[in-house]
Design a protein around this motif. Structure first.
Motif, PDB file in Angstrom:
ATOM      1  N   GLY A  31      -2.923  50.444  63.161  1.00 28.13           N
ATOM      2  CA  GLY A  31      -4.234  50.571  62.520  1.00 28.13           C
ATOM      3  C   GLY A  31      -5.375  50.328  63.506  1.00 28.13           C
ATOM      4  N   GLY A  32      -6.558  50.741  63.132  1.00 32.45           N
ATOM      5  CA  GLY A  32      -7.763  50.449  63.904  1.00 32.45           C
ATOM      6  C   GLY A  32      -7.888  51.190  65.217  1.00 32.45           C
ATOM      7  N   VAL A  33      -7.200  52.322  65.366  1.00 37.59           N
ATOM      8  CA  VAL A  33      -7.209  53.034  66.653  1.00 37.59           C
ATOM      9  C   VAL A  33      -8.336  54.069  66.753  1.00 37.59           C
ATOM     10  N   GLY A  34      -9.047  54.282  65.648  1.00 36.90           N
ATOM     11  CA  GLY A  34     -10.181  55.213  65.678  1.00 36.90           C
ATOM     12  C   GLY A  34      -9.978  56.495  64.871  1.00 36.90           C
ATOM     13  N   LYS A  35      -8.989  56.511  63.980  1.00 36.94           N
ATOM     14  CA  LYS A  35      -8.709  57.717  63.175  1.00 36.94           C
ATOM     15  C   LYS A  35      -9.899  58.173  62.348  1.00 36.94           C
ATOM     16  N   SER A  36     -10.491  57.234  61.615  1.00 34.69           N
ATOM     17  CA  SER A  36     -11.548  57.643  60.676  1.00 34.69           C
ATOM     18  C   SER A  36     -12.773  58.151  61.432  1.00 34.69           C
ATOM     19  N   ASN A  37     -13.113  57.475  62.521  1.00 34.74           N
ATOM     20  CA  ASN A  37     -14.242  57.967  63.325  1.00 34.74           C
ATOM     21  C   ASN A  37     -13.930  59.340  63.901  1.00 34.74           C
ATOM     22  N   PHE A  38     -12.687  59.515  64.348  1.00 33.34           N
ATOM     23  CA  PHE A  38     -12.317  60.816  64.887  1.00 33.34           C
ATOM     24  C   PHE A  38     -12.329  61.875  63.784  1.00 33.34           C
ATOM     25  N   PRO A 186       4.177  70.916  63.733  1.00 31.82           N
ATOM     26  CA  PRO A 186       3.299  70.928  64.907  1.00 31.82           C
ATOM     27  C   PRO A 186       2.519  69.605  64.995  1.00 31.82           C
ATOM     28  N   ILE A 187       2.787  68.866  66.053  1.00 29.25           N
ATOM     29  CA  ILE A 187       2.120  67.568  66.235  1.00 29.25           C
ATOM     30  C   ILE A 187       1.171  67.640  67.429  1.00 29.25           C
ATOM     31  N   TYR A 188      -0.044  67.176  67.206  1.00 30.83           N
ATOM     32  CA  TYR A 188      -1.031  67.041  68.270  1.00 30.83           C
ATOM     33  C   TYR A 188      -1.245  65.549  68.508  1.00 30.83           C
ATOM     34  N   VAL A 189      -1.497  65.172  69.750  1.00 35.77           N
ATOM     35  CA  VAL A 189      -1.761  63.752  70.025  1.00 35.77           C
ATOM     36  C   VAL A 189      -3.133  63.587  70.663  1.00 35.77           C
ATOM     37  N   LEU A 190      -3.884  62.644  70.101  1.00 34.01           N
ATOM     38  CA  LEU A 190      -5.196  62.302  70.655  1.00 34.01           C
ATOM     39  C   LEU A 190      -5.123  60.879  71.191  1.00 34.01           C
ATOM     40  N   VAL A 191      -5.551  60.684  72.436  1.00 43.55           N
ATOM     41  CA  VAL A 191      -5.626  59.329  72.972  1.00 43.55           C
ATOM     42  C   VAL A 191      -7.091  58.896  72.924  1.00 43.55           C
ATOM     43  N   ASN A 192      -7.334  57.808  72.223  1.00 44.62           N
ATOM     44  CA  ASN A 192      -8.699  57.312  72.045  1.00 44.62           C
ATOM     45  C   ASN A 192      -8.896  56.032  72.865  1.00 44.62           C
ATOM     46  N   ARG A 193     -10.141  55.705  73.120  1.00 42.54           N
ATOM     47  CA  ARG A 193     -10.544  54.488  73.822  1.00 42.54           C
ATOM     48  C   ARG A 193      -9.986  54.423  75.243  1.00 42.54           C
ATOM     49  N   SER A 194     -10.010  55.573  75.912  1.00 41.02           N
ATOM     50  CA  SER A 194      -9.550  55.602  77.299  1.00 41.02           C
ATOM     51  C   SER A 194     -10.546  54.830  78.165  1.00 41.02           C
ATOM     52  N   PHE A 195     -10.001  54.072  79.075  1.00 40.48           N
ATOM     53  CA  PHE A 195     -10.820  53.235  79.943  1.00 40.48           C
ATOM     54  C   PHE A 195     -10.407  53.520  81.379  1.00 40.48           C
ATOM     55  N   GLN A 196     -11.368  53.871  82.210  1.00 38.91           N
ATOM     56  CA  GLN A 196     -11.088  54.208  83.615  1.00 38.91           C
ATOM     57  C   GLN A 196      -9.932  55.216  83.742  1.00 38.91           C
ATOM     58  N   LEU A 221      -3.959  66.922  72.346  1.00 32.88           N
ATOM     59  CA  LEU A 221      -5.248  67.337  71.771  1.00 32.88           C
ATOM     60  C   LEU A 221      -6.385  66.945  72.712  1.00 32.88           C
ATOM     61  N   GLY A 222      -6.215  65.803  73.374  1.00 33.68           N
ATOM     62  CA  GLY A 222      -7.231  65.389  74.330  1.00 33.68           C
ATOM     63  C   GLY A 222      -7.372  63.877  74.399  1.00 33.68           C
ATOM     64  N   VAL A 223      -8.380  63.464  75.162  1.00 36.03           N
ATOM     65  CA  VAL A 223      -8.623  62.046  75.424  1.00 36.03           C
ATOM     66  C   VAL A 223     -10.091  61.754  75.116  1.00 36.03           C
ATOM     67  N   LEU A 224     -10.335  60.668  74.406  1.00 34.28           N
ATOM     68  CA  LEU A 224     -11.718  60.238  74.157  1.00 34.28           C
ATOM     69  C   LEU A 224     -11.946  58.896  74.838  1.00 34.28           C
ATOM     70  N   PRO A 225     -13.110  58.705  75.428  1.00 27.94           N
ATOM     71  CA  PRO A 225     -13.348  57.454  76.156  1.00 27.94           C
ATOM     72  C   PRO A 225     -13.632  56.276  75.229  1.00 27.94           C
ATOM     73  N   ASP A 226     -13.425  55.087  75.750  1.00 28.74           N
ATOM     74  CA  ASP A 226     -13.918  53.897  75.070  1.00 28.74           C
ATOM     75  C   ASP A 226     -15.427  53.888  75.307  1.00 28.74           C
TER      76      ASP A 226
END
Ligand SMILES: Nc1ncnc2c1ncn2[C@@H]1O[C@H](COP(=O)(O)OP(=O)(O)OP(=O)(O)O)[C@@H](O)[C@H]1O
Ligand SMILES: [Mg+2]
Length: 289
Positions: A31-38, A186-196, A221-226
């Protein structure tokens, strides 16, 4: 129930060339990984690109997308059932004219406690799927039975993880479970809160592990920064794409939306021909654990 499912399948298979919305289930292990904001900002991003989007808050735990956009929903899914409302009566207009349906509290297990509610839900969904390009379900965290059924019925699943090992292992567990139930999902993966830039390496490593041990290949799917812009936007109760459209996260999100729309054309042939509504009906008559 089986009879009904067959009737619905027949009905939908006969509908010829009528266009139906693509359904996307957004879920995570932790939980709390940023799903709803995404989910919210991705919906707005698609809408800004001319797509018509309906965003469903279907977090069976605690839906809160309305808080993220500073809306107080007049009606929720719960009220749709209790007051026998039509789905169009509970659709609200959100930012950038996205359509939005609020969960309401107590959604957990509602379909199991009352199968009549599920049939009603299916009938209502049928009346609207032709009016949208995308229907996006924010499903919440974990592998609750109802989350799984929606995920398996959707045309595509987006799994969100952060770069933390706890979140990554939970994302892996969700994928393992989904692939074990449905080989071709079909599964897509998004990595959120990437740092450096640790987001890219997370995506690469996770892909390698999934290919090696699960013998499946997800779509990155891609990477979103912290980005502090998310926290500021949450506090202001305005989606970050609108609150700060020049922020790193907004630029990256737009890039992901553009990539997704491109990828979607390439992958279009590989997605299942079955209607989401038909599949959902099937999923709720199937054992998933
Ligand atoms: N990219 C980001 N950069 C900085 N902070 C973020 C980012 N994404 C999410 N957050 C923080 O994490 C919090 C939780 O985000 P969100 O509510 O979208 O997660 P969730 O996965 O939907 O949670 P839940 O599992 O409880 O439904 C946000 O309020 C924000 O503070
Ligand atoms: Mg959430």
């Amino acid at each position: 129930m089986t009879d009904q499912a067959q009737k619905l399948r027949d009905l939908l298979n006969n509908k010829g060339n009528v266009k139906e919305a693509k359904s996307i289930a957004i879920l995570s292990g932790k939980g709390g990984v940023g799903k709803s904001n995404f989910a919210l900002n991705f919906s707005i991003g698609l809408q800004q690109k001319g797509k018509k989007v309906l965003l469903f808050d279907l977090d069976f735990g605690m839906g809160n997308i309305d808080v993220l956009m500073g809306l107080t929903p007049k009606k929720t899914i719960i009220q749709m059932f209790e007051e026998s409302l039509k789905i169009k009566d509970i659709i609200e207009e959100g930012p950038h004219s996205i359509s939005y349906v609020a969960a309401g509290s107590g959604l957990t297990d509602i379909f199991h406690f009352n199968p009549h509610y599920f049939d009603y839900f299916i009938k209502q969904l049928e009346t609207i799927t032709m009016h949208y390009d995308y229907i996006i379900f924010d499903l919440g965290a974990g592998m609750q039975d109802q989350h799984l059924r929606f995920a398996l019925a959707a045309n595509e699943c987006f799994i969100v993880t952060t770069t933390e090992p706890t979140s990554i292992t939970d994302a892996y567990a969700v994928m393992k479970h989904l692939y074990s139930l449905e080989n071709f999902i079909p599964i897509y993966v998004l990595v959120n809160r990437s740092f450096q830039n640790d987001g890219d390496s997370t995506l690469i490593k996770l892909k390698a592990v999934v290919e090696r041990f699960l013998k499946h290949s997800f779509i990155p799917l891609g990477v979103l920064p912290d980005d502090r812009a998310v926290i500021n936007a949450v506090k202001a109760q305005v989606p970050f794409l609108i609150h700060n459209k020049k922020s790193d996260i907004s630029l990256r999100l737009n890039y992901i939306v553009e990539g997704y729309l491109g990828i979607r054309n390439v992958n279009h042939r590989s997605t299942q021909p079955h209607s989401f509504v038909t599949k959902l009906k099937k999923m709720f008559t199937r054992k998933v654990d």
